[in-house]
Design a protein around this motif. Structure first.
Motif, PDB file in Angstrom:
ATOM      1  N   PHE A   1      34.433  36.147  34.692  1.00  0.00           N
ATOM      2  CA  PHE A   1      34.883  37.188  33.769  1.00  0.00           C
ATOM      3  C   PHE A   1      35.399  38.423  34.503  1.00  0.00           C
ATOM      4  CE2 PHE A   1      34.283  40.938  31.117  1.00  0.00           C
ATOM      5  CZ  PHE A   1      34.877  40.554  29.925  1.00  0.00           C
ATOM      6  N   GLU A   2      34.606  38.944  35.446  1.00  0.00           N
ATOM      7  CA  GLU A   2      34.994  40.168  36.142  1.00  0.00           C
ATOM      8  C   GLU A   2      36.277  39.980  36.948  1.00  0.00           C
ATOM      9  OE1 GLU A   2      33.774  43.138  35.828  1.00  0.00           O
ATOM     10  OE2 GLU A   2      32.241  42.460  34.408  1.00  0.00           O
ATOM     11  N   GLU A   3      36.426  38.812  37.548  1.00  0.00           N
ATOM     12  CA  GLU A   3      37.624  38.556  38.353  1.00  0.00           C
ATOM     13  C   GLU A   3      38.874  38.505  37.494  1.00  0.00           C
ATOM     14  OE1 GLU A   3      39.569  35.220  41.418  1.00  0.00           O
ATOM     15  OE2 GLU A   3      37.703  34.756  40.348  1.00  0.00           O
ATOM     16  N   ILE A   4      38.816  37.749  36.408  1.00  0.00           N
ATOM     17  CA  ILE A   4      40.047  37.537  35.639  1.00  0.00           C
ATOM     18  C   ILE A   4      40.478  38.779  34.859  1.00  0.00           C
ATOM     19  CG2 ILE A   4      39.878  35.034  35.502  1.00  0.00           C
ATOM     20  CD1 ILE A   4      38.584  35.178  32.879  1.00  0.00           C
ATOM     21  N   ILE A   5      39.538  39.663  34.511  1.00  0.00           N
ATOM     22  CA  ILE A   5      39.974  40.884  33.811  1.00  0.00           C
ATOM     23  C   ILE A   5      40.581  41.900  34.770  1.00  0.00           C
ATOM     24  CG2 ILE A   5      38.300  40.601  31.939  1.00  0.00           C
ATOM     25  CD1 ILE A   5      36.598  42.788  33.234  1.00  0.00           C
ATOM     26  N   GLN A   6      40.356  41.711  36.078  1.00  0.00           N
ATOM     27  CA  GLN A   6      40.917  42.626  37.069  1.00  0.00           C
ATOM     28  C   GLN A   6      42.214  42.117  37.691  1.00  0.00           C
ATOM     29  OE1 GLN A   6      37.950  43.830  39.984  1.00  0.00           O
ATOM     30  NE2 GLN A   6      36.352  43.913  38.425  1.00  0.00           N
ATOM     31  N   LEU A   7      42.519  40.833  37.509  1.00  0.00           N
ATOM     32  CA  LEU A   7      43.733  40.269  38.100  1.00  0.00           C
ATOM     33  C   LEU A   7      44.928  40.557  37.204  1.00  0.00           C
ATOM     34  CD1 LEU A   7      42.445  36.800  39.379  1.00  0.00           C
ATOM     35  CD2 LEU A   7      43.338  38.667  40.786  1.00  0.00           C
ATOM     36  N   ASN A   8      45.836  41.348  37.711  1.00  0.00           N
ATOM     37  CA  ASN A   8      47.031  41.693  36.945  1.00  0.00           C
ATOM     38  C   ASN A   8      48.167  40.759  37.354  1.00  0.00           C
ATOM     39  OD1 ASN A   8      48.851  43.003  35.292  1.00  0.00           O
ATOM     40  ND2 ASN A   8      49.304  44.599  36.805  1.00  0.00           N
ATOM     41  N   MET A   9      48.080  39.524  36.877  1.00  0.00           N
ATOM     42  CA  MET A   9      49.083  38.510  37.208  1.00  0.00           C
ATOM     43  C   MET A   9      49.536  37.817  35.925  1.00  0.00           C
ATOM     44  SD  MET A   9      47.528  36.603  40.603  1.00  0.00           S
ATOM     45  CE  MET A   9      47.150  37.521  42.111  1.00  0.00           C
ATOM     46  N   PRO A  10      50.825  37.513  35.809  1.00  0.00           N
ATOM     47  CA  PRO A  10      51.294  36.822  34.606  1.00  0.00           C
ATOM     48  C   PRO A  10      50.728  35.408  34.465  1.00  0.00           C
ATOM     49  CG  PRO A  10      53.010  36.879  36.287  1.00  0.00           C
ATOM     50  CD  PRO A  10      51.915  37.767  36.770  1.00  0.00           C
ATOM     51  N   SER A  11      50.209  34.891  35.554  1.00  0.00           N
ATOM     52  CA  SER A  11      49.679  33.525  35.562  1.00  0.00           C
ATOM     53  C   SER A  11      48.173  33.466  35.305  1.00  0.00           C
ATOM     54  CB  SER A  11      49.974  32.881  36.922  1.00  0.00           C
ATOM     55  OG  SER A  11      49.507  33.718  37.979  1.00  0.00           O
ATOM     56  N   VAL A  12      47.565  34.626  35.033  1.00  0.00           N
ATOM     57  CA  VAL A  12      46.123  34.691  34.762  1.00  0.00           C
ATOM     58  C   VAL A  12      45.908  35.220  33.352  1.00  0.00           C
ATOM     59  CG1 VAL A  12      43.923  35.719  35.438  1.00  0.00           C
ATOM     60  CG2 VAL A  12      45.583  35.044  37.205  1.00  0.00           C
ATOM     61  N   GLN A  13      45.180  34.458  32.535  1.00  0.00           N
ATOM     62  CA  GLN A  13      44.909  34.848  31.160  1.00  0.00           C
ATOM     63  C   GLN A  13      43.584  35.605  31.055  1.00  0.00           C
ATOM     64  OE1 GLN A  13      45.085  31.007  29.150  1.00  0.00           O
ATOM     65  NE2 GLN A  13      47.122  31.492  28.369  1.00  0.00           N
ATOM     66  N   SER A  14      43.459  36.380  30.009  1.00  0.00           N
ATOM     67  CA  SER A  14      42.199  37.064  29.710  1.00  0.00           C
ATOM     68  C   SER A  14      41.202  36.055  29.136  1.00  0.00           C
ATOM     69  CB  SER A  14      42.440  38.176  28.694  1.00  0.00           C
ATOM     70  OG  SER A  14      42.758  37.612  27.421  1.00  0.00           O
ATOM     71  N   PRO A  15      39.912  36.374  29.178  1.00  0.00           N
ATOM     72  CA  PRO A  15      38.929  35.476  28.560  1.00  0.00           C
ATOM     73  C   PRO A  15      39.239  35.171  27.100  1.00  0.00           C
ATOM     74  CG  PRO A  15      37.816  37.089  29.938  1.00  0.00           C
ATOM     75  CD  PRO A  15      39.261  37.491  29.889  1.00  0.00           C
TER      76      PRO A  15
ATOM     77  N   ASP B   1      48.498  30.522  47.529  1.00  0.00           N
ATOM     78  CA  ASP B   1      49.666  30.753  46.692  1.00  0.00           C
ATOM     79  C   ASP B   1      49.899  32.242  46.469  1.00  0.00           C
ATOM     80  OD1 ASP B   1      50.316  28.075  46.254  1.00  0.00           O
ATOM     81  OD2 ASP B   1      48.928  27.903  44.577  1.00  0.00           O
ATOM     82  N   PRO B   2      51.135  32.647  46.181  1.00  0.00           N
ATOM     83  CA  PRO B   2      51.398  34.050  45.854  1.00  0.00           C
ATOM     84  C   PRO B   2      50.668  34.480  44.578  1.00  0.00           C
ATOM     85  CG  PRO B   2      53.442  32.880  46.346  1.00  0.00           C
ATOM     86  CD  PRO B   2      52.369  31.848  46.236  1.00  0.00           C
ATOM     87  N   PHE B   3      50.533  33.550  43.628  1.00  0.00           N
ATOM     88  CA  PHE B   3      49.881  33.830  42.357  1.00  0.00           C
ATOM     89  C   PHE B   3      48.717  32.864  42.149  1.00  0.00           C
ATOM     90  CE2 PHE B   3      54.240  35.258  41.617  1.00  0.00           C
ATOM     91  CZ  PHE B   3      54.045  36.494  41.017  1.00  0.00           C
ATOM     92  N   LYS B   4      47.621  33.381  41.629  1.00  0.00           N
ATOM     93  CA  LYS B   4      46.584  32.498  41.132  1.00  0.00           C
ATOM     94  C   LYS B   4      46.995  32.013  39.740  1.00  0.00           C
ATOM     95  CE  LYS B   4      42.529  34.263  43.564  1.00  0.00           C
ATOM     96  NZ  LYS B   4      41.122  34.719  43.434  1.00  0.00           N
ATOM     97  N   GLU B   5      46.604  30.810  39.412  1.00  0.00           N
ATOM     98  CA  GLU B   5      46.775  30.298  38.052  1.00  0.00           C
ATOM     99  C   GLU B   5      45.388  30.132  37.456  1.00  0.00           C
ATOM    100  OE1 GLU B   5      50.453  27.596  36.957  1.00  0.00           O
ATOM    101  OE2 GLU B   5      49.448  26.756  38.693  1.00  0.00           O
ATOM    102  N   MET B   6      45.118  30.859  36.374  1.00  0.00           N
ATOM    103  CA  MET B   6      43.812  30.786  35.720  1.00  0.00           C
ATOM    104  C   MET B   6      44.018  30.869  34.210  1.00  0.00           C
ATOM    105  SD  MET B   6      41.702  33.262  38.369  1.00  0.00           S
ATOM    106  CE  MET B   6      40.041  32.734  37.954  1.00  0.00           C
ATOM    107  N   GLY B   7      43.720  29.775  33.536  1.00  0.00           N
ATOM    108  CA  GLY B   7      43.904  29.705  32.094  1.00  0.00           C
ATOM    109  C   GLY B   7      44.852  28.579  31.711  1.00  0.00           C
ATOM    110  N   TRP B   8      45.324  28.629  30.497  1.00  0.00           N
ATOM    111  CA  TRP B   8      46.204  27.589  29.972  1.00  0.00           C
ATOM    112  C   TRP B   8      47.653  27.851  30.351  1.00  0.00           C
ATOM    113  CZ3 TRP B   8      43.994  23.411  27.772  1.00  0.00           C
ATOM    114  CH2 TRP B   8      42.669  23.539  27.344  1.00  0.00           C
TER     115      TRP B   8
END
Length: 233
Positions: A189-203, A104-111
């Motif tokens: 943790f390390e991955e999601i804090i580095q992903l600058n995507m609107p579809s990825v939330q912080s921890p 996908d163009p964007f990862k989805e991670m979080g709610w």
């Protein structure tokens, strides 16, 4: 009743709330730990249903259990043995039934919110529900196999779930528990804090109001699982 076979691909991506639901409904189940070297069975006949969980790998990877899993899904569908897929499991179902799984163009991670599509098949699974918040953790998604009906979509992933008769494939994770959410967030943790995507939330965002969010999601999952178990052999 024959047990439900649950296929696990990573220890922290187990059946979660789905196991609780089966226990509450006195339905026997067997955990098949692919991550620990177990192999998919040659036949679906010993089981009342097949359930495939999530995992970090791709269904397009050259892994020894992929082809046998696809064949098992094909056999179960042909024999009307209910199949249920969560994320990687939904992708396995899609590929087995003729769909395509790709990046996908964007990862989805979080709610994130998903919308219930406006068709009779979606209504059969969700009644009058039009949208809800669920948990996401994926970078690939599936196309719809021939004969499947889209029943969920999100802004970043058009095909969040499809149904084909009693068989249900989901890209999203309705099986989450609080422990699972925290574990996934910690491990990545390390991955999601580095992903600058609107579809990825912080921890921090992922764990905000966690008890309330998981409780609501469990209610949605119960609705889906309750329909799915009606066809168990």
């Amino acid at each position: 009743m024959k047990p439900v076979a649950i296929f696990r691909y990573l220890p922290i991506e187990g059946p979660g709330y789905f196991a609780t639901f089966l226990d509450n409904n006195h339905i026997p189940w067997q955990l098949i730990k692919i991550d620990a070297g177990a192999e998919p069975p040659a036949s679906a006949d010993p089981y009342s249903g097949l359930v495939f969980m999530g995992g970090p790998m791709s269904v397009n990877d050259d892994l020894p259990w992929i082809e046998s899993s696809l064949n098992l899904i094909k056999q179960a569908v042909a024999d009307d043995i209910p199949v249920l897929g969560h994320c990687l499991g939904g992708q396995l179902m899609a590929k087995a039934l003729g769909g395509v799984v790709k990046q996908d163009p964007f990862k989805e991670m979080g709610w994130g919110e998903v919308k219930v599509t406006k068709n009779s098949v979606a209504r059969a699974w969700f009644d009058d529900l039009s949208e809800f918040e669920t948990f996401h953790w994926h970078g690939e998604s599936f196309s719809l196999p021939e004969g499947a009906t889209r029943i969920l979509s999100s802004p970043y992933c058009e095909n969040q779930a499809f149904a084909m008769g009693i068989h249900l494939a989901m890209q999203c994770h309705v099986e989450m528990t609080e422990r699972m959410v925290k574990d996934w967030s910690d491990v990545s943790f390390e991955e999601i804090i580095q992903l600058n995507m609107p579809s990825v939330q912080s921890p921090a965002e992922i764990e905000t109001n966690l008890t309330e969010r998981v409780t609501k999601l469990n209610a949605i999952a119960s609705r889906l699982y309750a329909k799915w178990i009606t066809a168990l052999k």
